[in-house]
Design a protein around this motif. Structure first.
Motif, PDB file in Angstrom:
ATOM      1  N   GLY A  33     -35.111  69.986 -41.415  1.00 20.74           N
ATOM      2  CA  GLY A  33     -35.421  70.412 -39.975  1.00 20.74           C
ATOM      3  C   GLY A  33     -36.449  68.815 -39.270  1.00 20.74           C
ATOM      4  N   LYS A  34     -35.950  67.481 -40.193  1.00 26.35           N
ATOM      5  CA  LYS A  34     -36.763  66.615 -39.517  1.00 26.35           C
ATOM      6  C   LYS A  34     -35.377  65.621 -39.557  1.00 26.35           C
ATOM      7  N   THR A  35     -35.756  65.221 -37.893  1.00 22.52           N
ATOM      8  CA  THR A  35     -34.560  64.176 -38.169  1.00 22.52           C
ATOM      9  C   THR A  35     -34.336  63.189 -38.548  1.00 22.52           C
ATOM     10  N   TRP A  64     -28.585  71.692 -44.396  1.00 23.98           N
ATOM     11  CA  TRP A  64     -29.070  69.933 -44.036  1.00 23.98           C
ATOM     12  C   TRP A  64     -28.373  70.926 -42.544  1.00 23.98           C
ATOM     13  N   LYS A  65     -27.581  69.617 -41.229  1.00 28.20           N
ATOM     14  CA  LYS A  65     -27.588  69.394 -40.509  1.00 28.20           C
ATOM     15  C   LYS A  65     -27.418  68.891 -40.367  1.00 28.20           C
ATOM     16  N   PRO A  66     -26.146  68.304 -40.583  1.00 24.94           N
ATOM     17  CA  PRO A  66     -25.834  66.024 -40.485  1.00 24.94           C
ATOM     18  C   PRO A  66     -24.730  66.385 -39.798  1.00 24.94           C
ATOM     19  N   GLU A  99     -14.858  51.978 -26.174  1.00 23.11           N
ATOM     20  CA  GLU A  99     -16.144  51.100 -26.654  1.00 23.11           C
ATOM     21  C   GLU A  99     -16.089  50.124 -27.827  1.00 23.11           C
ATOM     22  N   SER A 100     -16.120  49.279 -27.398  1.00 26.37           N
ATOM     23  CA  SER A 100     -16.351  47.590 -28.709  1.00 26.37           C
ATOM     24  C   SER A 100     -17.647  47.246 -28.860  1.00 26.37           C
ATOM     25  N   ASP A 101     -19.208  48.046 -28.059  1.00 22.10           N
ATOM     26  CA  ASP A 101     -19.806  47.539 -28.065  1.00 22.10           C
ATOM     27  C   ASP A 101     -20.740  48.672 -29.711  1.00 22.10           C
ATOM     28  N   PRO A 102     -20.857  47.891 -30.910  1.00 20.60           N
ATOM     29  CA  PRO A 102     -21.244  49.470 -32.174  1.00 20.60           C
ATOM     30  C   PRO A 102     -22.525  49.195 -31.657  1.00 20.60           C
ATOM     31  N   VAL A 103     -23.291  48.642 -32.015  1.00 23.08           N
ATOM     32  CA  VAL A 103     -23.808  48.707 -31.158  1.00 23.08           C
ATOM     33  C   VAL A 103     -23.923  49.509 -30.250  1.00 23.08           C
ATOM     34  N   LYS A 104     -23.826  49.835 -28.756  1.00 20.63           N
ATOM     35  CA  LYS A 104     -24.076  51.238 -28.081  1.00 20.63           C
ATOM     36  C   LYS A 104     -23.153  52.094 -28.325  1.00 20.63           C
ATOM     37  N   ILE A 105     -22.662  52.303 -29.470  1.00 18.92           N
ATOM     38  CA  ILE A 105     -21.919  53.249 -30.170  1.00 18.92           C
ATOM     39  C   ILE A 105     -22.581  53.837 -30.391  1.00 18.92           C
ATOM     40  N   ALA A 106     -23.565  53.908 -31.337  1.00 20.40           N
ATOM     41  CA  ALA A 106     -24.817  54.250 -32.284  1.00 20.40           C
ATOM     42  C   ALA A 106     -25.913  54.682 -32.292  1.00 20.40           C
ATOM     43  N   VAL A 107     -26.279  53.811 -30.753  1.00 17.52           N
ATOM     44  CA  VAL A 107     -27.025  54.197 -30.201  1.00 17.52           C
ATOM     45  C   VAL A 107     -27.422  55.257 -29.388  1.00 17.52           C
ATOM     46  N   THR A 112     -27.130  61.659 -29.026  1.00 14.60           N
ATOM     47  CA  THR A 112     -26.382  62.583 -29.144  1.00 14.60           C
ATOM     48  C   THR A 112     -27.078  64.034 -30.106  1.00 14.60           C
ATOM     49  N   PHE A 113     -27.153  63.312 -30.884  1.00 13.15           N
ATOM     50  CA  PHE A 113     -27.640  64.365 -32.288  1.00 13.15           C
ATOM     51  C   PHE A 113     -29.403  64.634 -31.929  1.00 13.15           C
ATOM     52  N   LYS A 114     -30.038  63.675 -31.656  1.00  8.90           N
ATOM     53  CA  LYS A 114     -30.962  64.292 -31.920  1.00  8.90           C
ATOM     54  C   LYS A 114     -31.549  65.155 -31.159  1.00  8.90           C
ATOM     55  N   LYS A 115     -30.667  65.489 -29.693  1.00  8.82           N
ATOM     56  CA  LYS A 115     -31.012  66.021 -28.390  1.00  8.82           C
ATOM     57  C   LYS A 115     -30.558  67.414 -29.638  1.00  8.82           C
ATOM     58  N   GLU A 116     -29.079  67.477 -30.319  1.00  7.48           N
ATOM     59  CA  GLU A 116     -28.499  68.401 -31.028  1.00  7.48           C
ATOM     60  C   GLU A 116     -29.258  69.279 -31.846  1.00  7.48           C
ATOM     61  N   ASN A 117     -30.878  68.638 -32.236  1.00  7.29           N
ATOM     62  CA  ASN A 117     -31.658  68.411 -33.279  1.00  7.29           C
ATOM     63  C   ASN A 117     -31.034  68.772 -34.916  1.00  7.29           C
ATOM     64  N   CYS A 118     -29.589  67.818 -34.904  1.00  2.00           N
ATOM     65  CA  CYS A 118     -29.512  67.707 -36.475  1.00  2.00           C
ATOM     66  C   CYS A 118     -30.412  66.674 -37.178  1.00  2.00           C
ATOM     67  N   ASP A 119     -30.167  67.652 -38.325  1.00  2.00           N
ATOM     68  CA  ASP A 119     -31.586  66.847 -39.183  1.00  2.00           C
ATOM     69  C   ASP A 119     -30.922  65.666 -39.904  1.00  2.00           C
ATOM     70  N   LEU A 120     -30.181  65.211 -40.291  1.00  2.00           N
ATOM     71  CA  LEU A 120     -29.202  64.185 -41.209  1.00  2.00           C
ATOM     72  C   LEU A 120     -28.302  63.634 -40.308  1.00  2.00           C
ATOM     73  N   ILE A 121     -28.969  62.294 -39.708  1.00  2.99           N
ATOM     74  CA  ILE A 121     -27.917  61.480 -38.629  1.00  2.99           C
ATOM     75  C   ILE A 121     -27.136  60.257 -39.487  1.00  2.99           C
ATOM     76  N   ILE A 122     -25.740  60.815 -39.865  1.00  2.00           N
ATOM     77  CA  ILE A 122     -25.588  59.148 -40.633  1.00  2.00           C
ATOM     78  C   ILE A 122     -24.633  58.490 -40.032  1.00  2.00           C
ATOM     79  N   VAL A 123     -25.031  57.015 -39.849  1.00  2.00           N
ATOM     80  CA  VAL A 123     -23.965  56.348 -39.055  1.00  2.00           C
ATOM     81  C   VAL A 123     -24.043  54.576 -40.215  1.00  2.00           C
ATOM     82  N   ASP A 124     -22.282  55.532 -40.016  1.00  2.64           N
ATOM     83  CA  ASP A 124     -20.890  54.007 -40.300  1.00  2.64           C
ATOM     84  C   ASP A 124     -20.772  52.808 -39.469  1.00  2.64           C
ATOM     85  N   THR A 125     -20.735  52.198 -40.293  1.00  3.76           N
ATOM     86  CA  THR A 125     -20.905  50.306 -39.889  1.00  3.76           C
ATOM     87  C   THR A 125     -19.760  49.951 -40.458  1.00  3.76           C
TER      88      THR A 125
END
Length: 429
Positions: A33-35, A64-66, A99-107, A112-125
C-alpha cells in the motif's frame, strides 16, 4: 579420519559462516500500500532481468501490486526480454524501443506507476562490469533521478574469484542494500554469496535456483550453511524436535542419539516424530544418516507410506529385537516371523534392517558428540581460523573464494560486518 572431531569442526565453522552471511538485521522490506522503488543493478549476464521479474512475481503472489521498468538501453533485446517475462507473469511494465536515454525512461516509468498506485516499482538497469566507467556513471544518474528506496545487487554464483571485486565496485558507486545470488543450482556454490556479502556489507535476501518464475527462494542462512557443510539442517531439525516431542521426553531422545547406540526402537521413535513434523521432504533434508532411497525426491506420499509399513513390521518385533544394538540376531527364522506377523514379504523386512544398519553405522560415529540444540547453533564460534575452515569447505567453494588467501581476506573483511550490515532498517510487510 576422526569423524567426531570433524563434525565438531563443522559445527564451529557452521557458526562462523552463519555469522559471515547473516547481518543480524533484516534488510529493507517494502510495505503493502506504500510505493517503494527498488533498483536492480548487476553484471551483464548475471540473470538480472529475469530476477527482476521473479522478485516482482514473488511479491505479487503475496498481495503486492508490482510493476517493472526497463531502463536497460545498452543490451539489445533487454526490453523484449522484460516485456516477455512480465507479460507471462501478468505484471505491468514500461519501456521504450525508441528512447535511448535510460534516465528518462526510468523517471517516466516510475512516475507512470506511481500514478497507478503500484506499491512495488522495480527498475531494471543496464548490466555492466567494473571496468565500464560510463555505464557506472549511467547507473548513478538513474539512481539519483529515481531516488530508489532500496538497491539490489544481482550476482551470478558462478563468477568465482571476481565476485568480491565486482560487488565492491557496485557498492562504491551506489548504496547497495541487499544481494540476490542467481544460478544457485547447487549449495556448493556458496563462495560467491560470501564474497558478495563481504564486499557490499549487505545481506543476501533471495537465491535463484533455475530459469522458471517459481525457482526463487528467500535466502535462509542456517539451512544453506548446514547443507553446504554436509551437516544437514540441524537447527531446523532441532526446532522440529522441540515442536513435536513432549518437553519431558526431549532430553531422553537427545541423550539416546548422542550415545551412538542406535536401536530399532530409537529408529521407530524417530519415525513417529518424523510423521508429525510436517512435509517429509523438508524433514529428511535436515536429517543426517538416512539414505536417499528412503525419501526419493518428489515421492513424499510413497515415502510416508513406506515409513508406516516399516513401523508395522517393527510392531511385530519382540522387545529383544527392538532394543538390541546387534543386528546379527536377526536370523532367517526371526525375519520370516516378523514378515508373517505384519503381512509383509521377507524382502521388506530385510530392507528395513539394511536401513537400520546404515543409520546405526552413522550414529556410532556420532557417539560422544554433543547434538547441537537451537541455542548451540546460535553460539558464536571460538578459535576459528581460515586454515581450519579451508579443510571443511567444499573444494569448489574454496576455489571460488580464491583459495586460502581469498578466505583469509574474506574473514578479515567480515570482521566488522555485523556492525556495518543492515543499515537499511526492516519495514513491516
Amino acid at each position: 579420519m576422526n569423524v567426531k572431531r570433524n563434525m565438531r569442526t563443522r559445527i564451529a565453522i557452521f557458526n562462523e559462516l552463519c555469522n559471515m552471511l547473516d547481518p543480524g538485521k533484516p534488510s529493507f522490506t517494502p510495505k503493502k500500500g506504500k510505493t517503494s522503488v527498488i533498483m536492480f543493478v548487476g553484471l551483464q549476464g548475471s540473470g538480472k532481468t529475469t530476477t527482476c521479474t521473479k522478485y516482482a512475481y514473488y511479491h505479487q503472489k503475496k498481495g503486492w501490486k508490482p510493476a517493472l521498468v526497463c531502463a536497460d538501453t545498452f543490451r539489445a533485446g533487454a526490453f523484449d526480454q522484460l516485456k516477455q517475462n512480465a507479460t507471462k507473469a501478468k505484471i505491468p511494465f514500461y519501456g521504450s524501443y525508441t528512447e535511448s536515454d535510460p534516465v528518462k525512461i526510468a523517471v517516466e516509468g516510475v512516475e507512470t506507476f506511481k500514478k497507478e498506485n503500484c506499491d512495488l516499482i522495480i527498475v531494471d538497469t543496464s548490466g555492466r562490469h567494473k571496468q565500464e566507467a560510463a555505464l557506472f556513471e549511467e547507473m548513478l544518474q538513474v539512481s539519483e533521478a529515481t531516488k530508489p528506496d532500496f538497491i539490489v545487487f544481482v550476482m551470478d554464483s558462478s563468477i568465482g574469484q571476481a565476485a568480491f571485486d565486482q560487488a565492491q565496485a557496485f557498492k562504491q558507486s551506489v548504496p547497495v542494500g541487499a544481494v540476490i545470488v542467481t544460478k544457485m543450482d547447487g549449495h556448493a556454490k556458496g563462495g560467491g554469496a560470501l564474497s558478495a556479502v563481504a564486499a557490499t556489507k549487505s545481506p543476501v535476501i533471495f537465491i535463484g535456483t533455475g530459469e522458471h518464475m517459481d525457482e526463487f527462494e528467500v535466502f535462509d542462512v542456517k539451512p544453506f550453511v548446514s547443507r553446504l557443510l554436509g551437516l544437514r539442517d540441524w537447527s531446523g531439525f532441532m526446532d522440529k524436535i522441540h515442536e513435536v516431542v513432549p518437553k519431558d521426553q526431549q532430553p531422553e531422545l537427545l541423550l539416546k542419539l548422542s550415545e551412538g547406540n542406535s536401536t530399532l526402537r530409537i529408529m521407530y521413535e524417530l519415525f513417529q516424530y518424523i510423521l508429525k513434523m510436517g512435509p517429509m521432504g523438508q524433514v529428511f533434508s535436515m536429517l543426517p544418516g538416512f539414505s536417499s532411497e528412503l525419501m526419493p525426491k518428489g515421492q513424499e506420499k510413497e515415502s510416508q507410506a513406506k515409513l508406516k509399513r516399516y513401523m508395522t513390521m517393527m510392531d511385530s518385533m519382540t522387545n529383544e529385537e527392538l532394543d538390541t544394538s546387534n543386528p546379527k540376531i536377526m536370523n532367517d527364522s526371526r525375519i520370516m516371523r516378523i514378515a508373517k506377523g505384519s503381512g509383509r514379504d521377507n524382502s521388506e523386512v530385510m530392507e528395513i534392517l539394511e536401513e537400520y544398519k546404515r543409520l546405526a553405522k552413522f550414529w556410532s560415529n556420532m557417539k560422544g558428540l554433543k547434538i547441537p540444540t537451537r541455542g548451540d547453533m546460535n553460539m558464536p564460534s571460538r578459535n576459528m581460523n581460515a586454515r581450519r575452515m579451508s579443510r571443511v569447505l567444499p573444494p569448489q567453494m574454496l576455489r571460488q573464494i580464491g583459495g586460502m588467501g581469498g578466505l583469509q581476506s574474506l574473514m578479515k573483511q567480515m570482521g566488522s560486518a555485523k556492525d556495518m550490515m543492515g543499515r537499511f532498517g526492516g519495514g513491516d510487510s
